[in-house]
Structure formats: structure tokens, C-alpha cells
Design an enzyme around this catalytic site. Structure first.
Site, PDB file in Angstrom:
ATOM      1  N   VAL A  81       0.809  -1.228   0.000  1.00 28.39           N
ATOM      2  CA  VAL A  81       0.000   0.000   0.000  1.00 28.39           C
ATOM      3  C   VAL A  81       0.839   1.273   0.000  1.00 28.39           C
ATOM      4  CG1 VAL A  81      -2.051  -1.048   1.067  1.00 28.39           C
ATOM      5  CG2 VAL A  81      -0.295   0.013   2.527  1.00 28.39           C
ATOM      6  N   TYR A 174       5.069   6.405  15.418  1.00 29.17           N
ATOM      7  CA  TYR A 174       3.867   5.599  15.164  1.00 29.17           C
ATOM      8  C   TYR A 174       2.636   6.386  15.607  1.00 29.17           C
ATOM      9  CZ  TYR A 174       0.552   1.685  15.699  1.00 29.17           C
ATOM     10  OH  TYR A 174      -0.537   0.854  15.619  1.00 29.17           O
TER      11      TYR A 174
HETATM   12  P1  NDP Z   1      -0.082  -7.373  11.898  1.00 29.08           P
HETATM   13  O1  NDP Z   1       1.358  -7.023  11.900  1.00 29.08           O
HETATM   14  O2  NDP Z   1      -0.537  -8.613  12.558  1.00 29.08           O
HETATM   15  O3  NDP Z   1      -0.644  -7.361  10.411  1.00 29.08           O
HETATM   16  C1  NDP Z   1      -0.359  -6.302   9.574  1.00 29.08           C
HETATM   17  C2  NDP Z   1      -1.057  -6.523   8.244  1.00 29.08           C
HETATM   18  O4  NDP Z   1      -0.753  -5.418   7.396  1.00 29.08           O
HETATM   19  C3  NDP Z   1      -0.608  -7.772   7.536  1.00 29.08           C
HETATM   20  O5  NDP Z   1      -1.710  -8.315   6.856  1.00 29.08           O
HETATM   21  C4  NDP Z   1       0.421  -7.260   6.545  1.00 29.08           C
HETATM   22  O6  NDP Z   1       0.499  -8.115   5.410  1.00 29.08           O
HETATM   23  C5  NDP Z   1      -0.159  -5.908   6.193  1.00 29.08           C
HETATM   24  N1  NDP Z   1       0.815  -4.930   5.727  1.00 29.08           N
HETATM   25  C6  NDP Z   1       1.883  -4.416   6.395  1.00 29.08           C
HETATM   26  N2  NDP Z   1       2.566  -3.560   5.603  1.00 29.08           N
HETATM   27  C7  NDP Z   1       1.906  -3.534   4.419  1.00 29.08           C
HETATM   28  C8  NDP Z   1       2.109  -2.844   3.191  1.00 29.08           C
HETATM   29  N3  NDP Z   1       3.148  -2.026   3.017  1.00 29.08           N
HETATM   30  N4  NDP Z   1       1.242  -3.041   2.181  1.00 29.08           N
HETATM   31  C9  NDP Z   1       0.185  -3.884   2.328  1.00 29.08           C
HETATM   32  N5  NDP Z   1      -0.061  -4.558   3.461  1.00 29.08           N
HETATM   33  C10 NDP Z   1       0.802  -4.382   4.490  1.00 29.08           C
HETATM   34  O7  NDP Z   1      -0.815  -6.084  12.534  1.00 29.08           O
HETATM   35  P2  NDP Z   1      -2.170  -5.947  13.361  1.00 29.08           P
HETATM   36  O8  NDP Z   1      -3.179  -6.856  12.833  1.00 29.08           O
HETATM   37  O9  NDP Z   1      -1.831  -5.978  14.789  1.00 29.08           O
HETATM   38  O10 NDP Z   1      -2.548  -4.433  13.016  1.00 29.08           O
HETATM   39  C11 NDP Z   1      -3.570  -4.072  12.088  1.00 29.08           C
HETATM   40  C12 NDP Z   1      -3.805  -2.577  12.222  1.00 29.08           C
HETATM   41  O11 NDP Z   1      -4.212  -2.267  13.556  1.00 29.08           O
HETATM   42  C13 NDP Z   1      -2.555  -1.730  11.957  1.00 29.08           C
HETATM   43  O12 NDP Z   1      -2.909  -0.556  11.283  1.00 29.08           O
HETATM   44  C14 NDP Z   1      -2.064  -1.400  13.360  1.00 29.08           C
HETATM   45  O13 NDP Z   1      -1.307  -0.206  13.389  1.00 29.08           O
HETATM   46  C15 NDP Z   1      -3.382  -1.265  14.113  1.00 29.08           C
HETATM   47  N6  NDP Z   1      -3.254  -1.466  15.551  1.00 29.08           N
HETATM   48  C16 NDP Z   1      -2.862  -2.663  16.091  1.00 29.08           C
HETATM   49  C17 NDP Z   1      -2.768  -2.823  17.470  1.00 29.08           C
HETATM   50  C18 NDP Z   1      -2.375  -4.095  18.131  1.00 29.08           C
HETATM   51  O14 NDP Z   1      -2.288  -4.133  19.365  1.00 29.08           O
HETATM   52  N7  NDP Z   1      -2.120  -5.180  17.410  1.00 29.08           N
HETATM   53  C19 NDP Z   1      -3.062  -1.702  18.376  1.00 29.08           C
HETATM   54  C20 NDP Z   1      -3.456  -0.490  17.700  1.00 29.08           C
HETATM   55  C21 NDP Z   1      -3.550  -0.395  16.352  1.00 29.08           C
HETATM   56  P3  NDP Z   1       1.872  -8.295   4.562  1.00 29.08           P
HETATM   57  O15 NDP Z   1       2.990  -8.357   5.544  1.00 29.08           O
HETATM   58  O16 NDP Z   1       1.673  -9.561   3.791  1.00 29.08           O
HETATM   59  O17 NDP Z   1       1.929  -7.104   3.668  1.00 29.08           O
END
Ligand code: NDP
Length: 269
Positions: A81, A174
Site C-alpha cells: 500500500v 507511530y
Molecule cells: P499485523 O502485523 O498482525 O498485520 C499487519 C497486516 O498489514 C498484515 O496483513 C500485513 O500483510 C499488512 N501490511 C503491512 N505492511 C503492508 C504494506 N506495506 N502493504 C500492504 N499490506 C501491508 O498487525 P495488526 O493486525 O496488529 O494491526 C492491524 C492494524 O491495527 C494496523 O494498522 C495497526 O497499526 C493497528 N493497531 C494494532 C494494534 C495491536 O495491538 N495489534 C493496536 C493499535 C492499532 P503483509 O505483511 O503480507 O503485507
């Protein structure tokens, strides 16, 4: 309940191949949505898509279900993205496959470099904001263009964080990306409301995913932080399924510009 039925609607979940994104994607499929997940890792995309297809089949063959026989469609597209060209390509592929778009959940995100602000260099900011801010902007732009073409409105859901509303010491970069996401969400809500396009944000608390593995395995973190979550546990990706369904559904059609904190009560303790 019809207001929450997503049959015939198409939803994109960026970063839908694991973590919170996959939890939301599962809920959306269960509610009948055709779903496209976008992520970089094609192997993980394929595994998640297979899991979602199995769920879609179950739903499609559920005898008592009103939509029996209509298994929701599932697609996964490789997309970084942070590259607008890849976002536009993934949107084209999604539209080729499903023909329309009703909702985009801008969930893909990365954690930032931890440390004291004065010791961090701007490269660390560029890295985290390329995904968490620019990736969200590009996803919203592509979705809004399609919503305007269709002329039927649409729903955007942006994943922010408590770090966007609280002081995120040693995690400032962040936090700044998530504050930007919230400002973007509110601006879209105002700018496009008259076209029936709405935007809302989900703010997760402490959720067990790959992103938080370091903290999950830390006894000190669990003792000091998770003990302050009234529910006394880590959140799970499944905790986000129903919120995603609600925000993508007609049931929330007058909900615009809002922040949904899902944290087991952490912020009010
Ligand atoms: P994960 O690290 O478990 O998953 C992240 C997801 O984003 C993966 O599917 C990954 O897929 C994708 N991703 C990362 N970079 C890219 C990129 N450049 N392009 C496309 N896809 C991308 O994260 P979480 O599920 O924990 O987090 C999801 C959202 O929630 C995020 O925005 C995070 O900031 C937010 N969040 C999470 C918290 C938590 O405690 N877990 C707390 C607060 C907010 P791939 O690597 O295959 O690209």
C-alpha cells in the site's frame, strides 16, 4: 438482521491476510460480503484466502440461512500500500473480480521505531508513514474515486490506534501516523458526506497479533500493562469482526466521522 446483511456488497480489507485484518475479513464473509484482501506476502495471502473461502462455502451451504446457495466471493491481491501504483492496480483487480465496491477498510499498518524522539532520524518517520499514512491515503483515494463513479456512497474504515489519541512515549512516530489517520478520517467525513461517503475509525487497544509479539511474550509488559485492562486479557482479531460488519453495513449509514475504541476498557480505567 437485514441492516447488517452484506450479501452482494464488496469490501476491501488492506492487510487482511492476518491479525486484526483477517479477524475483520472473517466477520465480513460471515455477514455475506464479497471480500478482497490486499497484502504484500502472496503465500500468506493465499493461506488467508483459502481460510476465508472455506468460511464462505459454509455460509453458502447453510440450509437455514436466507442467503443459502450464495457463497460470498473471496479474492486476494498482492499489494504494497505504500506504492500508489500497486494500490490502483489492486483496486482495478478487485473491480474486475467483483464489479463494485461498497467499503474499504484501511487496516494495513506497521509498527514504528521505538526510542526517544530526539534520537530518531527522519528515515524512521518516512518508513512508518509510507505505510500508515500514505498507504491509507492512497487506499481511500482509490475507494473514493470508485464510490463517486458508482454514485451510491460508500463506507471507509480507517485503523488508527490509542497511540493516536494518547501520549505514546517512545513510540512518537507511530503515534503521529495514527493521529494523522484520525485527522484524515474526520476530513473525509466532512468533505464527502454530501455524496453519501462516510468515514470512521477503529482504535484497537492491546491486541495479540504478530505486531505485538514482543510485548505478548514479555512478562513485565503483561504484569504492568495487561493488568490495567479491565477485561484482564489481550484483545484478539475476532474482537474486531462485528465492528467491521457494522461499519461496512447499511446499519451504520448515519454514522460518520467517529472513533470506535475497542480496548476492553483500557482507556477508561
Ligand atoms: P499485523 O502485523 O498482525 O498485520 C499487519 C497486516 O498489514 C498484515 O496483513 C500485513 O500483510 C499488512 N501490511 C503491512 N505492511 C503492508 C504494506 N506495506 N502493504 C500492504 N499490506 C501491508 O498487525 P495488526 O493486525 O496488529 O494491526 C492491524 C492494524 O491495527 C494496523 O494498522 C495497526 O497499526 C493497528 N493497531 C494494532 C494494534 C495491536 O495491538 N495489534 C493496536 C493499535 C492499532 P503483509 O505483511 O503480507 O503485507
Amino acid at each position: 438482521m437485514q441492516a447488517l446483511d452484506l450479501t452482494g456488497r464488496t469490501v476491501v480489507v488492506t492487510g487482511g491476510n492476518r491479525g486484526i485484518g483477517l479477524g475483520m475479513a472473517r466477520g465480513l464473509v460471515e455477514a455475506g460480503a464479497d471480500i478482497a484482501i490486499w497484502g504484500r506476502n502472496e503465500e500468506v495471502n493465499a493461506e488467508a484466502a483459502a481460510q476465508l473461502r472455506a468460511l464462505a462455502e459454509e455460509r453458502g451451504t447453510a440450509g437455514s440461512d436466507a442467503s443459502a446457495g450464495l457463497a460470498p466471493g473471496v479474492a486476494a491481491f498482492a499489494c504494497d500500500v505504500s506504492d500508489p501504483a500497486q494500490v490502483n492496480r489492486a483496486m482495478e483487480q478487485t473491480l474486475e473480480r467483483f464489479g463494485r465496491l461498497d467499503s474499504l477498510i484501511a487496516n494495513a499498518g506497521v509498527s514504528g521505531m521505538y526510542g526517544r524522539l530526539h534520537e530518531l532520524d527522519l528515515e524512521a518517520w518516512r518508513k512508518v508513514s509510507a505505510v500508515n499514512v500514505e498507504g491509507v491515503i492512497s487506499g481511500c483515494q482509490a475507494a473514493i474515486r470508485q464510490f463517486l463513479d458508482q454514485g451510491e456512497g460508500g463506507s471507509l474504515v480507517l485503523l488508527a490506534s490509542l497511540a493516536g489519541i494518547e501520549g505514546a512515549g517512545r513510540n512518537s512516530l507511530y503515534g503521529a501516523t495514527k493521529g494523522a489517520v484520525l485527522a484524515l478520517m474526520r476530513a473525509i467525513a466532512v468533505e464527502y458526506g454530501r455524496e453519501g461517503i462516510r468515514a470512521n475509525a477503529i482504535l484497537p487497544g492491546w491486541i495479540e497479533t504478530e505486531m505485538t509479539q514482543g510485548s505478548v511474550s514479555s512478562e513485565v509488559f503483561t504484569r504492568k500493562v495487561i493488568s490495567r485492562v479491565p477485561y484482564r486479557r489481550w484483545g484478539t482479531p475476532e474482537d474486531f469482526a462485528a465492528a467491521a460488519v457494522y461499519l461496512a453495513s447499511p446499519g451504520s449509514s448515519f454514522v460518520n466521522g467517529q472513533q470506535f475504541v475497542i480496548d476492553g476498557g483500557y482507556t477508561v480505567f
